[in-house]
Scaffold this motif. Structure first.
Motif, short mmCIF file in Angstrom:
data_model
loop_
_atom_site.label_atom_id
_atom_site.label_comp_id
_atom_site.label_asym_id
_atom_site.label_seq_id
_atom_site.Cartn_x
_atom_site.Cartn_y
_atom_site.Cartn_z
N LEU A 1 -12.34 2.31 6.55
CA LEU A 1 -12.35 3.76 6.59
C LEU A 1 -13.79 4.19 6.81
O LEU A 1 -14.70 3.69 6.15
CB LEU A 1 -11.82 4.31 5.27
CG LEU A 1 -11.88 5.80 5.00
CD1 LEU A 1 -10.98 6.54 5.97
CD2 LEU A 1 -11.46 6.09 3.56
N GLN B 1 -10.07 5.30 10.65
CA GLN B 1 -9.35 4.59 9.60
C GLN B 1 -8.44 3.53 10.20
O GLN B 1 -7.79 3.74 11.22
CB GLN B 1 -8.52 5.57 8.77
CG GLN B 1 -7.89 4.94 7.55
CD GLN B 1 -7.45 5.96 6.53
OE1 GLN B 1 -7.87 7.12 6.60
NE2 GLN B 1 -6.63 5.57 5.58
N THR C 1 -5.91 5.24 1.11
CA THR C 1 -5.42 3.88 1.37
C THR C 1 -4.31 3.58 0.38
O THR C 1 -4.37 4.00 -0.78
CB THR C 1 -6.54 2.83 1.22
OG1 THR C 1 -6.99 2.84 -0.14
CG2 THR C 1 -7.71 3.14 2.13
N ALA D 1 -2.87 2.97 5.99
CA ALA D 1 -3.50 4.28 5.98
C ALA D 1 -2.48 5.33 5.55
O ALA D 1 -1.36 5.38 6.05
CB ALA D 1 -4.04 4.61 7.36
N SER E 1 -3.01 3.43 -4.92
CA SER E 1 -3.62 4.20 -3.83
C SER E 1 -5.01 4.67 -4.24
O SER E 1 -5.31 4.86 -5.42
CB SER E 1 -2.75 5.41 -3.45
OG SER E 1 -2.54 6.25 -4.57
N TRP F 1 -12.11 -3.06 2.74
CA TRP F 1 -11.42 -3.75 1.65
C TRP F 1 -10.84 -5.06 2.18
O TRP F 1 -10.65 -5.24 3.38
CB TRP F 1 -10.34 -2.87 1.01
CG TRP F 1 -9.38 -2.25 1.98
CD1 TRP F 1 -8.18 -2.73 2.39
CD2 TRP F 1 -9.56 -0.99 2.66
NE1 TRP F 1 -7.58 -1.87 3.28
CE2 TRP F 1 -8.40 -0.80 3.47
CE3 TRP F 1 -10.57 -0.02 2.68
CZ2 TRP F 1 -8.24 0.33 4.27
CZ3 TRP F 1 -10.41 1.10 3.48
CH2 TRP F 1 -9.26 1.27 4.26
N GLY G 1 -2.98 -3.28 2.99
CA GLY G 1 -3.22 -1.85 2.84
C GLY G 1 -2.84 -1.08 4.08
O GLY G 1 -2.98 -1.57 5.21
N ASN H 1 -6.31 -0.48 8.73
CA ASN H 1 -5.76 -1.10 7.53
C ASN H 1 -6.81 -1.75 6.64
O ASN H 1 -6.52 -2.10 5.50
CB ASN H 1 -4.69 -2.13 7.90
CG ASN H 1 -3.40 -1.47 8.36
OD1 ASN H 1 -3.22 -0.27 8.18
ND2 ASN H 1 -2.51 -2.24 8.94
N THR H 2 -8.02 -1.94 7.15
CA THR H 2 -9.07 -2.56 6.33
C THR H 2 -10.39 -1.81 6.37
O THR H 2 -11.39 -2.28 5.84
CB THR H 2 -9.33 -4.01 6.77
OG1 THR H 2 -9.71 -4.02 8.15
CG2 THR H 2 -8.11 -4.89 6.55
#
Length: 708
Positions: A155, A150, A186, A180, A121, A173, A178, A152-153
């Protein structure tokens, strides 16, 4: 060897400072973070394995543009159940900055004999604090923090400042697994077979008003970055000696100066230093460019054009600005934009204006670029007018400073701490103050500028400034000289009384030509006497002066750049033994610091302990400290180019322990020099010239005549 407790990388106007584990911790009293244009775009960046901080194995930012950190996991059990055996995972963090984007790849490798499952994380936060708030010089601002976005990829943190600028930190990323977590978190749930690895690359983009920088792939970005460093090496003077410590120190200086280069639209120039002075500085940038003129004179060009673009145009007490004055410091953050601080830019420096002219004259002699001198002629005339009218506020012939701005700087020379100008009875000097070295800069600027102005058919102005310089020299040698000390006072105070501390400042006079010959001999001898010379360098103040403190910022410490200014004068006047003594001391000191890097300053204790004592708060890398070993080259060669006469004077002298020095790609005039200096015996040196495409005639001194 003393290591610093942070890691820093920089490219152009973006830089990152973290702890040695690569984190920006939530408890962050020292101001670690990701910065751009005087704003902190990340104030937290932490990595966890199963919610535990990993253990540091090693970390390095020796290359400046690339940092690598190696970590491993702790032993983890919960209620008797093994979660993760200790040192099962190797965690490698590699990061660099290119195109305004921070790239970080986290590589996780399974070194256990079985499959492992664990949670990786990361936690990010962005406070968008102004640098002056981070440094504790101002209270917080009242901008608006917008909702964090935010997915999953991605922020994204956003802040609308009181200067009506939208600042944004966007973190992407490349692993879609990943998820949230909480605010700014993450989470990656990973499973690794034995001897396998997993890589996740983060890109962190600071931006203003929503304009994200163009992004390359990680491989493309690092390739371009490394190519830019190769280009830098190819554009600079290459040096190799039979003394490994000098080779390391010289190459470290070049590498540090490269990372400190920034371009705000007028060409590359060095910012002052990391981590808190990554901005244009008049005095610092000008001196660093002067130090490195023998390695790359084009940096002087970028520095001159940057300073000319911000030259003062009006009287403004809030910024200590007057027409023709060269700025001290430029800031770009929210506080500067809203005029809460006077740094956009601030002009409270007494020496930047004559140093601007000094650098310009040196640049011309090294490059024969009369076109730039002609282009800057209005700036030259404006600077000369400032020196005579605003700099000499009481018309006594000396240039003085006085703080007008309520949020400005009290002491406006390079020793700008509040206690740096101190009388022998301990009283602080009161302004207006005429500093000793500044009078030398003014004299040098006028005398060296005059023949160049005649080439531009400005004979009347040339004659005028030569006459002014001659009058200054006579009066200066009378009023600043302390007969009982056989040395110069650091300053004259508001009552025209000598500030009678014995300091390093008069050493700067040696390169200027302002000193009477017999006084120059006495200054050079005093610089390497036991009260001023610590064994590792020239102290800022004599150990016999009442204000001396070896732990003081300006009253007893050793500043490498200060030494380099003395060295340039010692060499030009033929005081070779003294120059080599100072060079040797500084090289020995450099071995005491991480990466063989000279810091901004270190304590002024004698060398009886066998190692240099670090100063607790010292920028590293720092431009004019990095420029010091580059200046060594000019000093060792005894090299003085003259673009008017089309000659290069060469009077080499190598420090003890160095018997051969090879120099290539030394840019002068229209081409380059390549040569080898070899010690024949003791103080006799042979010059072997490999090539000379400069268009200048080389005049060498190989006689080995006993030196002063």
């Amino acid at each position: 060897m003393r290591t610093i407790d942070y890691r820093v990388i920089k490219e152009n106007d973006v830089f990152l400072t973290t702890d040695k584990s690569g984190d920006i911790p939530s408890e962050n009293p020292t101001g670690l973070g990701l910065y751009m244009q005087d704003t902190r775009f990340l104030n937290r960046m932490e990595l966890y394995i199963n919610d535990e901080k990993p253990l540091l194995l090693t970390s390095s930012a020796e290359e400046n543009y690339l940092a690598t950190i190696l970590l491993t996991n702790k032993h983890m059990e919960r209620e008797g159940e093994l979660l993760l055996w200790r040192e099962s995972i190797e965690i490698q963090r590699e990061r660099f900055i290119f195109g305004g984007i921070l790239y970080e790849t986290v590589k996780l490798s399974n070194f256990s004999p079985t499959r492992i499952q664990f949670k990786l994380s990361t936690v990010f936060a962005a406070d968008f604090s102004d640098m002056f708030i981070v440094r504790g010089y101002s209270e917080t601002t009242a901008g608006e923090y917008l909702a964090t976005e935010q997915s999953n990829t991605r922020l994204s943190f956003r802040y609308h400042g009181t200067d009506d600028v939208l600042r944004q930190t966007t973190i992407d990323w490349d692993d879609e697994s990943g998820i949230a977590g909480g605010e700014g978190e993450t989470i990656f749930n990973l499973s690794l077979l034995p001897a396998t690895s997993k890589e996740i690359t983060f890109t962190i983009s600071p931006s203003l008003d929503g304009s994200l920088p163009a992004k390359l792939s990680k491989n493309e970005a690092i390739k371009c970055l490394k190519e830019s460093y190769r280009d830098w090496v190819q554009q600079t003077t290459q040096v190799k000696s039979d003394m490994d410590s000098f080779n390391k120190l010289y190459n470290r200086g070049l590498q540090d100066l490269r990372v400190l280069l920034t371009d705000v639209g007028y060409g590359a120039f060095p910012v002052a230093g990391l981590p808190i002075f990554a901005v244009p500085f008049g005095r610092d940038s000008l001196i660093a460019a002067l130090q490195m003129i023998s390695s790359n004179p084009m940096i002087a060009r970028g520095t001159l054009l940057t300073m000319a673009a911000t030259q003062g145009t009006k009287e403004d007490d809030w910024r200590d600005e007057q027409p023709g004055k060269i700025m001290h410091e430029m800031r770009y953050g929210e506080l500067a934009n809203t005029n809460k601080i006077p740094f956009n830019p601030y002009y409270g420096t007494i020496d930047a204006t004559p140093l601007f002219l000094v650098l310009l004259t040196e640049y011309y002699h090294w490059t024969e670029d009369l076109a730039l001198v002609k282009q800057l002629l209005p700036n030259i005339e404006s600077a000369l007018h400032w020196i005579n009218e605003y700099g000499d506020r009481d018309k006594d012939g000396f240039v003085e400073y006085h703080q007008e701005s309520p949020k400005g700087i009290l002491n406006q020379g390079w020793k700008d701490s509040a206690d740096s100008i101190v009388h022998e009875n301990g009283d602080l000097g009161q302004s207006p103050i005429a500093l000793v070295e500044v009078q030398g800069y003014v004299y040098q600027a006028k005398m060296k500028l005059a023949p160049i102005l005649r080439l531009l058919e400005k004979s009347q102005l040339a004659n005028q400034i030569e006459l002014e310089a001659e009058l200054l020299k006579k009066k200066f040698n009378e009023l600043f000289w302390m007969e009982d000390q056989q040395y110069f006072a650091i300053a004259l105070d508001r009552d025209k009384k000598q500030v009678r501390s014995v300091t390093s400042n008069p050493g700067h006079l040696l390169m200027s030509g302002i000193l009477d010959e017999e006084k120059a001999v006495k200054v050079s001898n005093r610089l390497v006497s036991s009260d001023l010379f610590s064994g590792y360098g020239i102290r800022t103040m004599s150990s016999g002066s009442s204000g001396f403190n070896p732990m003081s910022y300006h009253c007893g410490s050793v500043w490498p750049h200060d030494n380099s200014m003395c060295l340039l004068g010692l060499s030009s006047l033929g005081f070779k033994d003294a120059a080599n003594t100072v060079i040797t001391g500084l090289m020995e000191a450099s071995a005491c610091f991480e990466y063989s890097r000279l810091p901004e300053l270190f304590c002024g204790y004698d060398n009886v302990r066998g190692f240099a004592i670090p100063y607790p708060v010292s920028c590293s890398p720092q431009a004019w400290a990095a420029g010091t070993p580059i200046a060594f080259l000019q000093v060792m060669l005894g090299l003085i180019p003259d673009a008017v006469a089309k000659t290069i004077s060469l009077d080499p002298s190598l420090p003890s322990g160095m018997n051969a020095l090879a120099v290539n790609q030394l840019a002068i005039g229209k081409g380059h020099l390549a040569m080898t200096i070899t010690r024949v015996c003791n103080k006799v040196f042979r010059v072997e010239l490999q090539s000379n495409t400069t268009g200048y005639r080389l005049i060498t001194n190989e006689t080995g005549v006993p030196q002063r």
